[in-house]
Enzyme design. Structure first.
Site, PDB file in Angstrom:
ATOM      1  N   SER A  20       0.846  -6.670  -4.366  1.00  0.00           N
ATOM      2  CA  SER A  20       0.303  -6.485  -3.029  1.00  0.00           C
ATOM      3  C   SER A  20      -0.596  -7.646  -2.633  1.00  0.00           C
ATOM      4  CB  SER A  20      -0.505  -5.181  -2.986  1.00  0.00           C
ATOM      5  OG  SER A  20      -1.263  -5.094  -1.795  1.00  0.00           O
ATOM      6  N   TYR A  44      -7.158  -0.132  -5.651  1.00  0.00           N
ATOM      7  CA  TYR A  44      -5.711  -0.346  -5.570  1.00  0.00           C
ATOM      8  C   TYR A  44      -5.378  -1.805  -5.857  1.00  0.00           C
ATOM      9  CZ  TYR A  44      -1.100  -0.990  -3.466  1.00  0.00           C
ATOM     10  OH  TYR A  44       0.208  -1.334  -3.243  1.00  0.00           O
ATOM     11  N   LYS A  48      -3.261  -3.582  -9.099  1.00  0.00           N
ATOM     12  CA  LYS A  48      -2.146  -4.525  -8.978  1.00  0.00           C
ATOM     13  C   LYS A  48      -2.457  -5.836  -9.706  1.00  0.00           C
ATOM     14  CE  LYS A  48       0.830  -2.272  -6.364  1.00  0.00           C
ATOM     15  NZ  LYS A  48       2.194  -1.921  -6.855  1.00  0.00           N
ATOM     16  N   ASN A  73       1.777  -6.215   4.655  1.00  0.00           N
ATOM     17  CA  ASN A  73       1.866  -4.837   5.142  1.00  0.00           C
ATOM     18  C   ASN A  73       3.293  -4.517   5.575  1.00  0.00           C
ATOM     19  OD1 ASN A  73      -1.077  -5.609   5.410  1.00  0.00           O
ATOM     20  ND2 ASN A  73      -1.141  -3.415   5.816  1.00  0.00           N
ATOM     21  N   VAL A  83      -0.736   2.213   9.249  1.00  0.00           N
ATOM     22  CA  VAL A  83      -1.160   1.809  10.592  1.00  0.00           C
ATOM     23  C   VAL A  83      -0.112   2.066  11.672  1.00  0.00           C
ATOM     24  CG1 VAL A  83      -1.881  -0.141  12.026  1.00  0.00           C
ATOM     25  CG2 VAL A  83      -2.741   0.074   9.705  1.00  0.00           C
ATOM     26  N   ILE A  84       1.057   1.473  11.552  1.00  0.00           N
ATOM     27  CA  ILE A  84       2.040   1.574  12.642  1.00  0.00           C
ATOM     28  C   ILE A  84       2.517   3.007  12.869  1.00  0.00           C
ATOM     29  CG2 ILE A  84       4.382   0.899  13.338  1.00  0.00           C
ATOM     30  CD1 ILE A  84       3.744  -1.919  12.344  1.00  0.00           C
ATOM     31  N   ARG A 162     -14.558  -0.643   8.484  1.00  0.00           N
ATOM     32  CA  ARG A 162     -14.946   0.174   7.340  1.00  0.00           C
ATOM     33  C   ARG A 162     -15.184  -0.708   6.120  1.00  0.00           C
ATOM     34  NH1 ARG A 162     -10.262   4.722   8.136  1.00  0.00           N
ATOM     35  NH2 ARG A 162      -9.010   2.822   8.123  1.00  0.00           N
ATOM     36  N   GLU A 163     -16.035  -0.232   5.209  1.00  0.00           N
ATOM     37  CA  GLU A 163     -16.346  -0.997   4.002  1.00  0.00           C
ATOM     38  C   GLU A 163     -15.113  -1.150   3.122  1.00  0.00           C
ATOM     39  OE1 GLU A 163     -19.810  -0.176   1.666  1.00  0.00           O
ATOM     40  OE2 GLU A 163     -20.874   0.656   3.390  1.00  0.00           O
ATOM     41  N   GLU A 165     -12.550  -2.966   3.336  1.00  0.00           N
ATOM     42  CA  GLU A 165     -11.271  -3.236   3.978  1.00  0.00           C
ATOM     43  C   GLU A 165     -11.221  -4.709   4.361  1.00  0.00           C
ATOM     44  OE1 GLU A 165      -9.724   0.908   6.006  1.00  0.00           O
ATOM     45  OE2 GLU A 165     -10.491  -0.688   7.284  1.00  0.00           O
TER      46      GLU A 165
END
Length: 197
Positions: A20, A44, A48, A73, A83-84, A162-163, A165
Site C-alpha cells: 500500500s 495498517y 504492510k 487508492n 471514499v468514492i 483527522r489525526e 491521515e
C-alpha cells in the site's frame, strides 16, 4: 507473511505481494517514487511495511523471487466503505457529504487497471513498484464532481483533517509503466461515468 515467503522460497514460486501507499506515511516529496523513505502513519501501513521487510529479506537471504506492488487508492465496482462509494451512496440519497481536510488530495486508480497490473506482474523481475495514476484528485473536487454527475442536492461539508491521515499523496508509477509498457488511466470521473453510474 513469513510462512508464505518461506513456502515460496522452498518451492521456487514467485511471490506477488499487495502492499500500500500507506507505507510511505506523509510524503516528504511529491510525486512519491519507490525510493521514498518508509515511514507509515497508521498501524495498517506499519503492517504492510513489516510484510515488505520480511519478503525482501527472504529475497536477499534465500533468493525469493518477489514483486511488491504499492497500491494507491483503488476504486471501482464492488468497492464499499471507502471514499468514492461512501460519497456516491450519500449523494444518491441527497445526504450531507463530509470531507475531513480541505486540502486533502488522493491518487485514485481503478480496479480494472489494478487487476491487469497484477496479471502482468508475473512478467516483472523482483522489485518494488508503485501502482498509481500519478494524478492527485482533491477530495473537494471529487465530491463536487460526483454531485454534478449524480444531479444530487447534497450539501458538501468540510471539517478539519483527522489525526494520522495522510493529507496528500500522488504516486510516481513511471518504473512500472516503463517496465510493462502500459498506460494507466488518470481521470477518475471517466471510469465512474462509464462503469459506476
Amino acid at each position: 507473511t513469513e510462512r508464505i515467503a518461506r513456502a515460496c522460497s522452498n518451492s521456487g514460486a514467485k511471490l506477488i505481494f499487495s502492499s500500500s501507499r500507506e507505507v510511505y506515511g506523509e510524503p516528504k516529496t511529491i510525486p512519491v517514487d519507490e525510493s521514498h523513505i518508509i515511514d507509515p502513519e497508521s498501524p495498517y501501513g506499519a503492517s504492510k511495511a513489516s510484510a515488505e521487510h520480511i519478503i525482501t529479506s527472504y529475497g536477499k537471504t534465500y533468493g525469493l523471487r518477489y514483486v511488491i506492488l504499492r497500491l494507491a487508492n483503488v476504486f471501482g465496482n464492488g468497492d464499499f466503505d471507502r471514499v468514492i462509494p461512501l460519497f456516491m451512496e450519500r449523494l444518491s440519497k441527497n445526504e450531507e457529504v463530509t470531507i475531513f481536510g480541505e486540502d486533502k488530495v488522493i491518487d485514485f486508480i481503478d480496479v480494472d487497471t489494478v487487476v491487469n497490473i497484477f496479471v502482468r506482474s508475473l512478467e516483472l523481475e523482483s522489485g518494488v513498484f508503485n501502482v498509481s495514476s500519478g494524478v492527485g484528485t482533491p477530495l473537494t473536487e471529487l465530491a463536487y464532481g460526483l454531485k454534478s454527475l449524480m444531479d444530487s442536492d447534497s450539501e458538501i461539508r468540510i471539517l478539519p483533517n483527522r489525526e494520522n491521515e495522510v493529507g496528500k499523496f500522488i504516486g510516481d508509477s513511471r518504473k512500472l509503466k516503463e517496465t510493462l509498457g502500459i498506460i494507466i488511466p488518470t481521470d477518475v470521473f471517466v471510469y465512474i461515468r462509464e462503469k459506476m453510474l
